[in-house]
Enzyme design. Structure first.
Site, mmCIF file in Angstrom:
data_model
loop_
_atom_site.group_PDB
_atom_site.id
_atom_site.type_symbol
_atom_site.label_atom_id
_atom_site.label_comp_id
_atom_site.label_asym_id
_atom_site.label_seq_id
_atom_site.Cartn_x
_atom_site.Cartn_y
_atom_site.Cartn_z
ATOM 1 N N THR A 1 28.240 -33.794 16.016
ATOM 2 C CA THR A 1 28.004 -34.350 17.207
ATOM 3 C C THR A 1 28.840 -34.572 18.257
ATOM 4 O OG1 THR A 1 26.954 -36.712 18.109
ATOM 5 C CG2 THR A 1 28.960 -36.639 16.491
ATOM 6 N N THR B 1 23.293 -36.575 18.386
ATOM 7 C CA THR B 1 23.882 -35.898 17.119
ATOM 8 C C THR B 1 22.898 -35.068 16.922
ATOM 9 O OG1 THR B 1 25.092 -38.005 16.853
ATOM 10 C CG2 THR B 1 24.606 -36.475 15.190
HETATM 11 N N1 GLY Z 1 28.529 -40.704 17.155
HETATM 12 C C1 GLY Z 1 27.466 -41.398 16.353
HETATM 13 C C2 GLY Z 1 27.937 -41.521 14.912
HETATM 14 O O1 GLY Z 1 29.000 -40.846 14.480
HETATM 15 O O2 GLY Z 1 27.313 -42.365 14.240
#
Ligand code: GLY
Length: 587
Positions: free
Chosen positions: A414, A396
């Site tokens: 992300t 992310t």
């Molecule tokens: N994809 C990582 C999160 O959203 O926590």
């Protein structure tokens, strides 16, 4: 020099030495500003952008210099990262933005991906109810409906000053003319080469058909430049109902889903960002503004801060075994609650008020033994329902922007895993997310991050998967003090927690607070993750004696990018994470 002069000189030298030594203990009786070894923060009189990429931070500062505000600059940075940091910067993913305007208004924009209409609870399970390996992490079916373009354009329209074309043009240019690959990007692309090689279009673009880019080479992305050109000409809606949407649907036709595309133009047309009330709390008198569900980040952060506020962490000392023990016990409990209660609030009732209340924290903290580790098996989730009426107050990327007026944006977005589901939309040159794995593909069983999650986060059409992203803003006496966030899956929440504690409890500046080694515990598996050289052998042994278990190998966690306002001068101080060689650019 005469003998007399020499004697006088050496007498004076001894006197100075004696005075300095005898004065030394006295300095520890007065409050002193400790300065541990760390780079000084970057400085900017007017504005600052901190992100993982120098190019993207510079794009943001250029927008500020052209008269844009923090929101204009943040949108430009978000679009630029989609070009220069393709592992996490994106058009094909989603995220969360927390904004605080100089006039005191704060808001949160949820542009998290959504399950397509074809999604349902058992979509990743076989006929025996077992998880189909990699079905939610690789390939077309791992993708949720992207929210980034909708979220960034919404923020711009409502809170920015500039036009979409003004903030999108630098990214079109970067994609069309290319930019020099830097060391971390070279490492990232090469490190992901196995996954990226699975799909020919991804291999062609991001690995140059098996001849990966070296640092210093120019990386051009003509298909991506064409997407930007269309969005500049037709507006950001083009992504959701124009040629780009059709290209996404065409790519999706290749997903095995009973002959139907996994995601359709209809799904894209239906996507809407949601503006939400941010969560607020105070920690040692400082106001914290953070992200509400469908991110679990803000709720878990507040639960941990409420638990930890009762301990004198400053007196225990940064890096002490006792401080680490208490942090881990707070993490363990907040993550147990996360697993049980958190999900998309538009689909399930999330007991936010209970989980973030001080009364609930009292009850949870009473189960912590200050000298002994609990076991995660014994801890389990709590019962926040009784406190509902108490009205109290891997990859992310995160970037933070502050402008000359004091508007601030803390944004985390992300593709989920590095380079998302590894599928590049043919003809559009951007990668899609694998955010569907942030649902509980098989409730009760661990996902990619080893996170166990319950029915509240089961897969459903038009539902948003639970996140850990925690973009956060902290105020001192009602004024902006600092803002920060980080990537890192579930470690995000604990990274942000530790930066806050380092600044608020231990008095570190934003750079030192970010540099400081981190620990992580997420309830299950019952183990502490720590960073290389992050815990001294004495502290590690003491924690083991208390009953804590550790991962076999330490590893780095997160990439926090923050900005702090210097007390006396108002100078913007940029804190950039050395773990991925982040860059703060100010002016
Ligand atoms: N994809 C990582 C999160 O959203 O926590």
């Amino acid at each position: 020099m005469s003998n007399t002069t020499k004697r006088v000189f050496s007498f004076l030298l001894c006197l100075a030495l004696f005075l300095s030594l005898s004065a030394a203990p006295a300095t520890f009786t007065k409050p002193v500003r400790l300065r541990a070894a760390s780079r000084p923060p970057a400085r900017g009189q007017h504005g600052m952008v901190s992100s993982v990429s120098e190019i993207a931070s510079q794009v943001g500062v250029d927008v500020l210099k052209r008269g844009g505000n923090a929101i204009d600059a943040a949108v430009a940075v978000g679009l630029a990262l989609a070009v220069v940091w393709p592992s996490a910067g994106n058009l094909g993913g989603g995220g969360f933005m927390v904004i605080r305007l100089a006039n005191g208004k704060a808001t949160a924009i949820d542009y998290r991906e959504m399950g397509p209409a074809a999604a349902h609870r058992n979509v990743y399970l076989d006929s025996k109810g077992e998880y189909i390996k990699e079905s939610s992490t690789y390939g077309h079916k791992a993708a949720g409906v992207p929210g980034t373009v909708a979220g960034l354009s919404y923020a711009l329209e409502k809170y920015g000053k500039l036009k979409w074309a003004d903030v999108a043009e630098p990214s079109r240019k970067l994609a069309a003319e290319g930019f020099p690959v830097w060391h971390q990007l070279e490492r990232s692309l090469k490190g992901a080469s196995n996954g990226l090689s699975r799909y020919p279009e991804t291999k062609r673009i991001f690995l140059r058909n098996g001849k990966p880019y070296e640092a210093g080479e120019i990386f051009k992305q003509p298909e991506l430049a064409a997407v930007f050109a269309r969005m500049i000409k037709e507006g950001p809606g083009e992504f959701y109902h124009g040629k780009t949407a059709q290209l996404i649907e065409a790519a999706m036709r290749r997903a095995a889903n009973g002959g139907k595309p996994w995601m359709t133009v209809e799904d894209l047309k239906n996507y809407k960002p949601v503006e939400r009330e941010p969560l607020r709390t105070t920690y040692r008198g400082h106001e914290i503004i953070t992200m509400p569900p469908p991110s679990s980040g803000g709720v878990a952060l507040i639960e941990m801060l409420n638990i930890l506020e009762r301990y004198d962490l400053k007196a225990l000392g940064a890096g002490s075994s006792q401080e680490a023990h208490l942090k881990v016990e707070a993490m363990r409990r907040a993550f147990a609650d996360r697993a049980e209660f958190l999900g998309d609030p538009d689909f399930v009732k999330v007991p936010v008020a209970g989980l973030t209340s001080r009364g609930y924290a009292d009850k949870v903290a009473a189960t912590i033994d200050p000298q002994r580790a609990s076991t995660s098996e014994a801890v389990g989730h709590g019962d926040p329902a009784a406190y509902m009426s108490l009205k109290e107050s891997e990859e992310t990327t995160h970037f933070t922007v502050v402008d000359k007026d004091g508007n601030v944006v803390s944004n985390t977005y992300t593709l989920n895993d590095s380079y998302g589901n590894k599928i590049t939309v043919e003809g559009a040159g951007f990668l899609l997310n694998n955010e569907m794995d942030d649902f509980a593909p098989q409730p009760g069983k661990p996902n990619f991050y080893g996170l166990i999650q319950g029915e509240a986060n089961a897969v459903a059409a038009r539902k948003r998967p639970l996140s850990s992203m925690t973009p956060t803003i902290v105020l001192k006496e009602g004024k902006l003090w600092f803002a920060v966030g980080s990537p890192g899956g579930p470690t995000i929440i604990n990274t942000v927690l530790q930066v806050l504690i380092n600044v608020i409890d231990h008095g570190m500046d934003i750079q030192r607070a970010i540099d400081w080694p981190r620990i992580h515990h997420q309830w299950m598996p019952d183990q502490i993750t720590y960073e290389p050289y992050g815990l001294s052998p004495d502290v590690l042994n003491r924690l083991k004696e208390m009953g804590h278990k550790f991962v076999d190998r330490p590893r780095n966690m997160g990439d926090a990018e923050g900005i702090m306002i210097e007390d006396k001068t108002g100078v913007r101080l940029g804190g950039r994470d050395p773990r991925l060689d982040g860059h703060s650019v100010g002016y």
